[in-house]
Design an enzyme around this catalytic site. Structure first.
Site, PDB file in Angstrom:
ATOM      1  N   HIS A  78     -58.347  47.650 -52.531  1.00  0.00           N
ATOM      2  CA  HIS A  78     -56.916  46.687 -52.939  1.00  0.00           C
ATOM      3  C   HIS A  78     -56.108  46.717 -51.908  1.00  0.00           C
ATOM      4  O   HIS A  78     -55.471  45.479 -51.507  1.00  0.00           O
ATOM      5  CB  HIS A  78     -56.488  46.986 -54.120  1.00  0.00           C
ATOM      6  CG  HIS A  78     -57.215  47.346 -55.406  1.00  0.00           C
ATOM      7  ND1 HIS A  78     -57.009  47.817 -56.623  1.00  0.00           N
ATOM      8  CD2 HIS A  78     -58.548  46.781 -55.604  1.00  0.00           C
ATOM      9  CE1 HIS A  78     -57.933  47.643 -57.657  1.00  0.00           C
ATOM     10  NE2 HIS A  78     -58.905  46.981 -56.881  1.00  0.00           N
ATOM     11  N   HIS A 237     -60.518  39.051 -59.542  1.00  0.00           N
ATOM     12  CA  HIS A 237     -60.320  40.520 -59.338  1.00  0.00           C
ATOM     13  C   HIS A 237     -61.420  40.826 -58.511  1.00  0.00           C
ATOM     14  O   HIS A 237     -61.456  41.509 -57.476  1.00  0.00           O
ATOM     15  CB  HIS A 237     -60.046  41.532 -60.215  1.00  0.00           C
ATOM     16  CG  HIS A 237     -60.027  42.771 -59.672  1.00  0.00           C
ATOM     17  ND1 HIS A 237     -58.471  43.263 -59.208  1.00  0.00           N
ATOM     18  CD2 HIS A 237     -60.822  43.783 -59.638  1.00  0.00           C
ATOM     19  CE1 HIS A 237     -58.772  44.397 -58.552  1.00  0.00           C
ATOM     20  NE2 HIS A 237     -60.013  45.004 -58.861  1.00  0.00           N
ATOM     21  N   ASP A 241     -61.507  42.102 -54.644  1.00  0.00           N
ATOM     22  CA  ASP A 241     -62.255  43.490 -54.196  1.00  0.00           C
ATOM     23  C   ASP A 241     -63.277  43.067 -52.953  1.00  0.00           C
ATOM     24  O   ASP A 241     -63.377  43.772 -52.160  1.00  0.00           O
ATOM     25  CB  ASP A 241     -63.362  43.860 -55.436  1.00  0.00           C
ATOM     26  CG  ASP A 241     -62.541  44.814 -56.405  1.00  0.00           C
ATOM     27  OD1 ASP A 241     -61.449  45.311 -55.910  1.00  0.00           O
ATOM     28  OD2 ASP A 241     -63.227  45.048 -57.381  1.00  0.00           O
ATOM     29  N   HIS A 264     -69.236  46.878 -55.076  1.00  0.00           N
ATOM     30  CA  HIS A 264     -68.955  47.521 -53.894  1.00  0.00           C
ATOM     31  C   HIS A 264     -70.228  47.909 -53.142  1.00  0.00           C
ATOM     32  O   HIS A 264     -70.287  47.786 -52.107  1.00  0.00           O
ATOM     33  CB  HIS A 264     -67.963  48.569 -54.165  1.00  0.00           C
ATOM     34  CG  HIS A 264     -66.748  48.522 -54.886  1.00  0.00           C
ATOM     35  ND1 HIS A 264     -65.935  47.806 -54.434  1.00  0.00           N
ATOM     36  CD2 HIS A 264     -66.239  48.787 -56.105  1.00  0.00           C
ATOM     37  CE1 HIS A 264     -64.847  47.471 -55.172  1.00  0.00           C
ATOM     38  NE2 HIS A 264     -64.955  48.320 -56.353  1.00  0.00           N
TER      39      HIS A 264
END
Length: 303
Positions: A78, A237, A241, A264
């Site tokens: 973030h 969001h 990310d 991720h």
């Protein structure tokens, strides 16, 4: 020319770690040309620096974690997303714990901190990584792709079979030449399911998680009293990310990223695949800012 940027002043904040639930002291400091973004564990003796680079990513289970030996920094994405969105090339991020504070679960508080510190242009060309051809990675039904694009564009699709998500936008594509990162993306919060949070807490994870720093969803609805900040906050969001994860290339991107159910781990695999395929990208600079396909908000005075 488009110049490198750092912070004009030092700025500090305090928050809690999402997983530890413990207080974390954060200090953002200016850094010289060509430093990059460097995370610094000042609670250790000697102090340990970990550059924000793709090759230093060691864990990707719940967040992106930088690792150097047995030292780590959790949940960097973030803050890195805010750095990318404001075009910060060089900065030191000092931490009193192994985790970046979660703040409100978005990049918004970090954007505020950086803008409060002020932006300082430096006497060196900003370097961009330009995507020259498609690079893709897949895992089961998940996919992440880089494509050539004259600008910076992020497209993402999520796929949750859950009452809260049905009938709600699960795709978004944002071209940052015409859309403001600060207004349209930076305030999108991380989200989690109540059942998962209970499981994580039983394993001493997400101890700092609450409706104050995440969108919490139960079997049927969003539990946050204030609801959502954007109609498509969930997928936005994921874009936030991805922007943070992509900034681990060490430079701003000229190209398009497309993610389908990516997270991720797959984002990092894509970065490593790109870096290995040296014919798929090039480093470029711009002597004339008007000729660049990407522009950034003008540096503003610290308030």
């Amino acid at each position: 020319m488009i110049k490198q940027r750092t912070l004009k002043n030092i700025i500090r904040a305090t928050g809690v770690g999402l997983h530890s639930g413990e207080k974390v002291y954060l200090t953002l400091k200016p850094a010289p040309v060509d430093t990059g973004i460097v995370f610094r564990r000042i609670d250790l003796d000697p102090v340990v620096d970990i550059p924000a680079r793709a090759e230093n990513v060691g864990e990707t289970t719940m967040s992106t974690t930088l690792v150097k030996g047995d030292v780590k920094v959790d949940t960097v994405e973030h803050l890195l997303s805010a750095m990318a969105g404001l075009g910060i090339d060089n900065a030191y991020v000092e931490l009193s714990a192994p985790e970046v504070p979660i703040m409100d679960g978005s990049a918004g508080p970090f954007v505020f901190l950086i803008q409060s510190a002020g932006l300082q242009e430096q006497e060196a060309c900003k370097r961009f990584i330009r995507i020259k051809r498609e690079v893709a990675v897949e895992e089961d039904d998940k996919r992440a792709v880089f494509l050539p694009f004259d600008g910076f564009k992020v497209s993402f699709e999520i796929d949750f079979d859950h009452p809260v998500f049905r009938g709600r936008t699960q795709t978004a594509s944002i071209d940052f030449s015409s859309t403001s990162f600060v207004k349209e993306v930076s305030r999108a919060r991380t989200f989690g399911f109540m059942r998962d949070i209970e499981f994580l807490r039983s394993h001493n994870l997400a101890l700092g998680g609450s409706v104050d720093n995440a969108i919490v969803v139960d079997e049927n609805r969003v539990l946050n009293e204030d609801g959502l900040r954007y109609e498509d906050e969930f997928v936005k969001h994921k874009i936030l990310d991805a922007i943070g994860d992509l900034y681990l290339l060490g430079n701003s991107l000229i190209g398009e990223f497309r993610g389908f159910k990516s997270g991720h781990a797959l984002n990092n695999r894509l970065l490593r695949a790109l870096l290995e395929q040296k014919d798929a990208w090039e480093v470029v600079t711009f002597e004339d800012a008007m000729s660049a396909p990407i522009s950034y908000v003008r540096p503003i005075a610290a308030v």
